[in-house]
Scaffold this motif. Structure first.
Motif, PDB file in Angstrom:
ATOM      1  N   LYS A 111       0.857  -1.185   0.000  1.00  0.00           N
ATOM      2  CA  LYS A 111       0.000   0.000   0.000  1.00  0.00           C
ATOM      3  C   LYS A 111       0.893   1.234   0.000  1.00  0.00           C
ATOM      4  N   THR A 112       0.668   2.122  -0.950  1.00  0.00           N
ATOM      5  CA  THR A 112       1.488   3.326  -1.052  1.00  0.00           C
ATOM      6  C   THR A 112       0.720   4.529  -0.513  1.00  0.00           C
ATOM      7  N   SER A 113       1.395   5.647  -0.441  1.00  0.00           N
ATOM      8  CA  SER A 113       0.752   6.896  -0.011  1.00  0.00           C
ATOM      9  C   SER A 113       0.261   7.703  -1.213  1.00  0.00           C
ATOM     10  N   GLU A 114       0.463   7.149  -2.406  1.00  0.00           N
ATOM     11  CA  GLU A 114       0.081   7.853  -3.629  1.00  0.00           C
ATOM     12  C   GLU A 114      -1.432   7.759  -3.853  1.00  0.00           C
ATOM     13  N   THR A 115      -2.036   8.861  -4.229  1.00  0.00           N
ATOM     14  CA  THR A 115      -3.476   8.881  -4.481  1.00  0.00           C
ATOM     15  C   THR A 115      -3.778   9.559  -5.818  1.00  0.00           C
ATOM     16  N   THR A 116      -4.961   9.278  -6.324  1.00  0.00           N
ATOM     17  CA  THR A 116      -5.431   9.933  -7.540  1.00  0.00           C
ATOM     18  C   THR A 116      -6.951   9.984  -7.486  1.00  0.00           C
ATOM     19  N   LYS A 117      -7.550  10.800  -8.336  1.00  0.00           N
ATOM     20  CA  LYS A 117      -9.003  10.925  -8.393  1.00  0.00           C
ATOM     21  C   LYS A 117      -9.537  10.184  -9.620  1.00  0.00           C
ATOM     22  N   VAL A 118     -10.560   9.365  -9.411  1.00  0.00           N
ATOM     23  CA  VAL A 118     -11.265   8.700 -10.497  1.00  0.00           C
ATOM     24  C   VAL A 118     -12.751   8.916 -10.265  1.00  0.00           C
ATOM     25  N   LEU A 119     -13.412   9.569 -11.212  1.00  0.00           N
ATOM     26  CA  LEU A 119     -14.841   9.905 -11.086  1.00  0.00           C
ATOM     27  C   LEU A 119     -15.123  10.695  -9.813  1.00  0.00           C
ATOM     28  N   GLY A 120     -14.145  11.455  -9.363  1.00  0.00           N
ATOM     29  CA  GLY A 120     -14.328  12.265  -8.170  1.00  0.00           C
ATOM     30  C   GLY A 120     -14.027  11.548  -6.875  1.00  0.00           C
ATOM     31  N   TYR A 121     -13.751  10.239  -6.939  1.00  0.00           N
ATOM     32  CA  TYR A 121     -13.427   9.471  -5.735  1.00  0.00           C
ATOM     33  C   TYR A 121     -11.917   9.449  -5.534  1.00  0.00           C
ATOM     34  N   THR A 122     -11.482   9.601  -4.303  1.00  0.00           N
ATOM     35  CA  THR A 122     -10.058   9.518  -3.987  1.00  0.00           C
ATOM     36  C   THR A 122      -9.636   8.058  -3.909  1.00  0.00           C
ATOM     37  N   CYS A 123      -8.642   7.693  -4.725  1.00  0.00           N
ATOM     38  CA  CYS A 123      -8.170   6.305  -4.786  1.00  0.00           C
ATOM     39  C   CYS A 123      -6.731   6.212  -4.303  1.00  0.00           C
ATOM     40  N   THR A 124      -6.441   5.173  -3.539  1.00  0.00           N
ATOM     41  CA  THR A 124      -5.089   4.909  -3.050  1.00  0.00           C
ATOM     42  C   THR A 124      -4.452   3.820  -3.904  1.00  0.00           C
ATOM     43  N   LYS A 125      -3.178   3.987  -4.202  1.00  0.00           N
ATOM     44  CA  LYS A 125      -2.466   3.047  -5.055  1.00  0.00           C
ATOM     45  C   LYS A 125      -1.903   1.868  -4.255  1.00  0.00           C
ATOM     46  N   TYR A 126      -2.195   0.647  -4.749  1.00  0.00           N
ATOM     47  CA  TYR A 126      -1.613  -0.579  -4.220  1.00  0.00           C
ATOM     48  C   TYR A 126      -0.792  -1.230  -5.336  1.00  0.00           C
ATOM     49  N   ILE A 127       0.359  -1.753  -4.985  1.00  0.00           N
ATOM     50  CA  ILE A 127       1.191  -2.473  -5.945  1.00  0.00           C
ATOM     51  C   ILE A 127       1.147  -3.956  -5.591  1.00  0.00           C
ATOM     52  N   VAL A 128       0.684  -4.770  -6.547  1.00  0.00           N
ATOM     53  CA  VAL A 128       0.578  -6.216  -6.328  1.00  0.00           C
ATOM     54  C   VAL A 128       1.530  -6.926  -7.282  1.00  0.00           C
ATOM     55  N   LYS A 129       2.476  -7.679  -6.731  1.00  0.00           N
ATOM     56  CA  LYS A 129       3.429  -8.431  -7.544  1.00  0.00           C
ATOM     57  C   LYS A 129       3.250  -9.919  -7.287  1.00  0.00           C
ATOM     58  N   VAL A 130       3.020 -10.668  -8.373  1.00  0.00           N
ATOM     59  CA  VAL A 130       2.855 -12.117  -8.296  1.00  0.00           C
ATOM     60  C   VAL A 130       3.941 -12.756  -9.153  1.00  0.00           C
ATOM     61  N   THR A 131       4.789 -13.566  -8.527  1.00  0.00           N
ATOM     62  CA  THR A 131       5.889 -14.220  -9.250  1.00  0.00           C
ATOM     63  C   THR A 131       5.949 -15.692  -8.864  1.00  0.00           C
ATOM     64  N   PRO A 132       6.208 -16.581  -9.829  1.00  0.00           N
ATOM     65  CA  PRO A 132       6.328 -18.011  -9.508  1.00  0.00           C
ATOM     66  C   PRO A 132       7.611 -18.280  -8.729  1.00  0.00           C
ATOM     67  N   LYS A 133       7.539 -19.134  -7.741  1.00  0.00           N
ATOM     68  CA  LYS A 133       8.718 -19.491  -6.961  1.00  0.00           C
ATOM     69  C   LYS A 133       9.672 -20.343  -7.780  1.00  0.00           C
ATOM     70  N   ASP A 134       9.095 -21.172  -8.652  1.00  0.00           N
ATOM     71  CA  ASP A 134       9.892 -22.029  -9.520  1.00  0.00           C
ATOM     72  C   ASP A 134       9.839 -21.460 -10.933  1.00  0.00           C
ATOM     73  N   PRO A 135      10.971 -21.042 -11.506  1.00  0.00           N
ATOM     74  CA  PRO A 135      10.972 -20.461 -12.855  1.00  0.00           C
ATOM     75  C   PRO A 135      10.468 -21.408 -13.928  1.00  0.00           C
ATOM     76  N   ASN A 136      10.424 -22.714 -13.616  1.00  0.00           N
ATOM     77  CA  ASN A 136       9.943 -23.694 -14.588  1.00  0.00           C
ATOM     78  C   ASN A 136       8.421 -23.863 -14.547  1.00  0.00           C
ATOM     79  N   GLU A 137       7.786 -23.232 -13.557  1.00  0.00           N
ATOM     80  CA  GLU A 137       6.333 -23.303 -13.462  1.00  0.00           C
ATOM     81  C   GLU A 137       5.696 -22.555 -14.630  1.00  0.00           C
ATOM     82  N   LYS A 138       4.600 -23.127 -15.150  1.00  0.00           N
ATOM     83  CA  LYS A 138       3.886 -22.482 -16.253  1.00  0.00           C
ATOM     84  C   LYS A 138       2.920 -21.444 -15.705  1.00  0.00           C
ATOM     85  N   MET A 139       3.477 -20.474 -15.016  1.00  0.00           N
ATOM     86  CA  MET A 139       2.682 -19.392 -14.448  1.00  0.00           C
ATOM     87  C   MET A 139       3.348 -18.078 -14.842  1.00  0.00           C
ATOM     88  N   THR A 140       2.547 -17.100 -15.144  1.00  0.00           N
ATOM     89  CA  THR A 140       3.062 -15.836 -15.643  1.00  0.00           C
ATOM     90  C   THR A 140       3.277 -14.851 -14.510  1.00  0.00           C
TER      91      THR A 140
END
Length: 284
Positions: free
Chosen positions: A171-200
């Motif tokens: 969760k970051t402290s960065e915000t922006t307005k969308v349709l007049g609503y204040t939105c907070t920025k979240y960064i979600v990173k998903v990475t496979p533990k095994d590089p050989n896994e067929k997951m992106t």
């Protein structure tokens, strides 16, 4: 190539479709933009674009379109809804020039009533598809409006998926307005533990607001998308997402809410239309 695009869009669609409402009833409109960055995929799409625009192929599609009026051919297609839908999509792609511009949706539209929702794409190769989620029955359907068929999207049975990936939500402290609503920025990173896994591997910037009441986004964390082998991890996000930037090896996608409209929607909108036949789920 098309398989990767389908999975990318399905993941994005289900990330929004499974938002549960508590007392919200109305419609939500999204715009979608995608930039293909994978060189191989881009080359394949450019080749498909060139092939579709070839005068010879355009002529064949016109012949096919004319044949649609033949009673015998029409009867054959009526007995095979899936084939009919595929041919109609090919004709539409040819009319639109084919290639990249014809494949990418411009947006999507949701109808929500309580725990039920139905999402339809605006343009692109999935324009004839809708995702219907019946929250009261905990069942999700894929509807083919042109073929007049439906299939049940199975729940994932892979309880070890979470063990195969590393997920980091910031969760970051960065915000922006969308349709007049204040939105907070979240960064979600998903990475496979095994590089050989067929997951992106995937990175999402999710802009969420807590100023819209009646929609429970945290329930999304308990939902899984059929056979995509991807769990959706949003339990650490507060509020309703109004903007999502997604980065994957295949390309970048931006999804933005352009309208939220509270209105009464008939319960019948969330029923499988009469006359639709059940078929096996397409394997991507």
């Amino acid at each position: 190539m098309k398989k990767n695009l389908i999975l990318l869009f399905l993941f994005a669609i289900t990330a929004i479709t499974f938002v549960h409402a508590q007392d919200f009833e109305g419609t939500v409109a999204w715009t979608m933009k995608m930039e293909v960055t994978d060189p191989q995929m881009k080359a394949q799409m450019e080749a498909a674009d060139k092939q579709m625009k070839d005068p010879a192929n355009q002529a064949k599609m016109k012949e096919m379109e004319a044949k649609m009026d033949d009673p015998q051919f029409k009867a054959m297609l009526e007995s095979n809804p899936q084939m009919k839908a595929q041919i109609m999509n090919m004709i539409k792609a040819a009319q639109g020039g084919g290639g990249l511009s014809a494949m990418i949706p411009k947006g999507m539209n949701m109808k929500v009533k309580g725990t039920n929702s139905i999402t339809s794409m605006d343009g692109g190769f999935m324009a004839h598809m809708s995702i219907l989620h019946k929250g009261d029955k905990d069942i999700t359907y894929s509807l083919d409006r042109e073929g007049k068929t439906y299939s049940i999207l199975p729940k994932s049975t892979d309880d070890k998926t979470q063990e195969k990936v590393d997920v980091k939500v910031t969760k970051t402290s960065e915000t922006t307005k969308v349709l007049g609503y204040t939105c907070t920025k979240y960064i979600v990173k998903v990475t496979p533990k095994d590089p050989n896994e067929k997951m992106t591997a995937m990175t999402q910037n999710i802009w969420a607001t807590t100023e819209i009441k009646g929609i429970d986004f945290k329930s999304l964390a308990r939902q899984r998308m059929g056979n995509s082998q991807q769990n959706i991890f949003y339990e650490q996000i507060d509020g309703v997402p109004l903007k999502i930037d997604m980065t994957m090896p295949q390309g970048n996608m931006e999804m933005l809410v352009t309208e939220i409209k509270k209105q009464s929607i008939a319960s019948s909108e969330f029923d499988i239309p009469a006359g639709y036949k059940e078929v096996a789920q397409p394997k991507y």
